[in-house]
Write an enzyme that holds these catalytic residues in place. Structure first.
Site, PDB file in Angstrom:
ATOM      1  N   LYS A 170       0.833  -1.202   0.000  1.00 48.50           N
ATOM      2  CA  LYS A 170       0.000   0.000   0.000  1.00 48.50           C
ATOM      3  C   LYS A 170       0.866   1.250   0.000  1.00 48.50           C
ATOM      4  O   LYS A 170       0.573   2.221  -0.695  1.00 48.50           O
ATOM      5  CB  LYS A 170      -0.918   0.001   1.225  1.00 48.50           C
ATOM      6  CG  LYS A 170      -1.716   1.298   1.388  1.00 48.50           C
ATOM      7  CD  LYS A 170      -2.632   1.245   2.585  1.00 48.50           C
ATOM      8  CE  LYS A 170      -3.398   2.564   2.732  1.00 48.50           C
ATOM      9  NZ  LYS A 170      -4.367   2.513   3.847  1.00 48.50           N
ATOM     10  N   HIS A 186     -10.892 -30.362 -33.808  1.00 49.79           N
ATOM     11  CA  HIS A 186     -11.834 -29.346 -33.358  1.00 49.79           C
ATOM     12  C   HIS A 186     -12.681 -29.829 -32.171  1.00 49.79           C
ATOM     13  O   HIS A 186     -13.900 -29.697 -32.148  1.00 49.79           O
ATOM     14  CB  HIS A 186     -12.740 -28.892 -34.503  1.00 49.79           C
ATOM     15  CG  HIS A 186     -11.974 -28.370 -35.692  1.00 49.79           C
ATOM     16  ND1 HIS A 186     -11.054 -27.362 -35.587  1.00 49.79           N
ATOM     17  CD2 HIS A 186     -11.971 -28.751 -36.983  1.00 49.79           C
ATOM     18  CE1 HIS A 186     -10.525 -27.126 -36.785  1.00 49.79           C
ATOM     19  NE2 HIS A 186     -11.061 -27.967 -37.651  1.00 49.79           N
TER      20      HIS A 186
END
Length: 510
Positions: A140, A272
């Site tokens: 922070k 596929h």
């Protein structure tokens, strides 16, 4: 005010000490005051380097069995103070709080403790409180503090501090803060998912630390990424990098072959995401040859997978085909050398790893989640609903076809005979179209459908499909049942000598 900061003090509190020694020595060489606790303090002291115990700063010892060591205003004040804020500076002097410019923390190994099968008490004790708080505080306040939140960043940090001769830039500090919040958010997600294993909270927390940029996504104009531990699941022995589409096909192949894991030698060829060839035989070479016969056209550029070791005769057959990926639990030495004959062919050894039990996909402005379909139809569960009963050989084929049908895009129809895929109709909007597609395809590759079986991923609302199947020579059908008009299909089968079994389980795959 300069955004480059010269470090004067560092707090070090880590679980793993690997790679820490050169950092400690460099900081000491740069004249940085070191603060530490417990085992880390001893580690530093054993190196012959001066270290200030945190207890000397807080005037409190480590208490509650080590659960509370750094949780104190004098520690967090040293991290969170804003050096350009006059009030903060004054309070630092008033309460004699030391400035901390670097925080190095390595969290307790919570995830490893969970996967080790440890007791709940041991797992709970590996929930880091002080460490995670130090990380969040330092990240922070990145404008003034550099936070090293993982041992994986030790080398990066050592380079930064060495090149800067003890100074860090705002850019460096913000970069390390980003890493820190990644560590903290992942850690919290792992803890939540452990507590929420039974799904009591309807919340979704997904965090993957291992991310890889792919060449592109489904198409070249799309970006693509893979998040996960691919190396844990596969040993890549040869070939080019896997693409986004390769990974989807590999996933489909692995899921399909999971149905045949303990069966006789079985080989599948996928294209596929759907199987275009599948066969179970007494040898893996014959399984491959018969799988390829299912659709030698679609097999070009496909994904190949075996449930047993690939031997030399099988590799010699595979080498005749252009394929993208070959997957197996192992390869003989000669087989591997043969398959490496194509420089781009990807060769994978599949390892035994635990796979996710849920499926996740984006949908609209949110996410859909569901349990995986782990239900596999078995011969014991089949309900025979026609006068004619399937033979034992037909039951074997029906189960074979059902397993394949489960992993084929809906609407789907699968035709099989003698544990070999004859053809499938995949992804059709009409089940009749799927069946006609399968019959046409099977005939185009010279399959004799007389005596074959048919599997459907959902029920037949009308008798049209069984009628078409009958006229094609198909003699046995497996389907979930459940239509209010099931009797129409049953009646047709009884009138024309077909056997039909129902599973009671639908296997849609959208």
């Amino acid at each position: 005010m300069s955004t480059t900061k010269k470090a004067s003090a560092a707090l070090i509190s880590v679980f793993h000490k690997d790679g820490l020694e050169p950092i400690v020595k460099k900081l000491d060489e740069l004249g940085v005051t070191l603060y530490s606790t417990g085992g880390t303090e001893k580690f530093i002291r054993d190196l012959g380097i001066n270290v200030v115990p945190v207890e000397d700063v807080t005037s409190y010892p480590s208490i509650l069995g080590g659960r509370v060591k750094t949780l104190h205003p004098k520690v967090f004040g040293g991290i969170l103070n804003r050096q350009d804020n006059d009030s903060d500076v004054a309070q630092m002097e008033e309460f004699e709080i030391p400035q901390l410019d670097i925080v190095i923390v390595d969290l307790y190994p919570f995830e490893k403790t969970v996967t080790s099968g440890a007791s709940e008490q041991d797992i709970i004790e590996k929930i880091d409180i002080g460490g995670i708080s130090l990380i969040r505080a330092a990240a922070k306040n990145f404008k003034d503090v550099l936070c090293v939140s993982s041992m994986e960043d030790y080398t990066d940090f050592l380079n930064v501090i060495s090149e800067g001769n003890g100074s860090t830039t705002l850019e460096d500090r913000k970069r390390f803060a980003t890493k820190a919040f990644n560590v903290s958010s992942h850690y919290d997600s792992a803890i939540f998912n452990y507590f929420n294993a039974k799904g009591g909270e309807t919340a979704l927390k997904i965090s993957e630390q291992n991310g890889k940029v792919l060449r592109y996504g489904e198409n070249p104009h799309q970006k693509g990424y893979f998040y996960g531990d691919f190396e844990a699941m596969f040993a890549k022995l040869h070939g080019k990098e896997l693409s986004y589409n390769n990974l989807l096909d590999v996933d489909a192949a692995v899921n399909l072959m999971g149905e045949f894991k303990n069966d006789d030698p079985t080989f599948a060829i996928l294209k596929h995401n759907n199987a275009c060839g599948l066969a179970t035989r007494s040898t893996i070479r014959q399984a491959y040859v018969d799988a390829l016969a299912g659709d030698p056209v679609s097999a070009f550029g496909g994904i190949l997978i075996s449930n047993v070791e690939i031997d030399t005769p099988t590799a010699e057959e595979i080498h005749k085909l252009f394929c993208e990926v070959v997957i197996a639990p192992s390869y003989s030495d000669d087989a591997l050398e043969i398959l490496k004959g194509k420089k781009n062919r990807i060769i994978l050894i599949q390892n035994e790893v635990a796979l996710p039990e849920t499926l996740v996909r984006t949908c609209l402005n949110g996410v859909l989640v569901q349990d995986k379909d782990f239900k596999t139809d078995t011969a014991e569960e089949l309900q025979s609903v026609t006068d004619k009963k399937p033979t034992s050989e037909e039951i074997e084929d029906l189960i074979f076809a059902s397993k394949l049908c489960k992993h084929t895009k809906s609407n789907t129809i699968v035709l099989a005979k003698n544990r070999q895929l004859c053809a499938s109709g995949t992804g059709q909007t009409s089940r009749v179209d799927a069946l006609n597609q399968a019959i046409h395809k099977a005939r185009s590759f010279n399959f004799e459908l007389k005596g074959s079986v048919m599997a459907s991923d959902a029920f037949f609302p009308f008798p049209d499909c069984v009628e078409i199947a009958d006229k094609a020579g198909i003699k046995s059908v497996i389907q979930p049942g459940g239509s209010i008009k099931d009797q129409l299909s049953i009646d047709y089968c009884n009138e024309n000598g077909l056997a039909m079994v129902m599973t009671g389980t639908r296997h849609f795959k959208h």
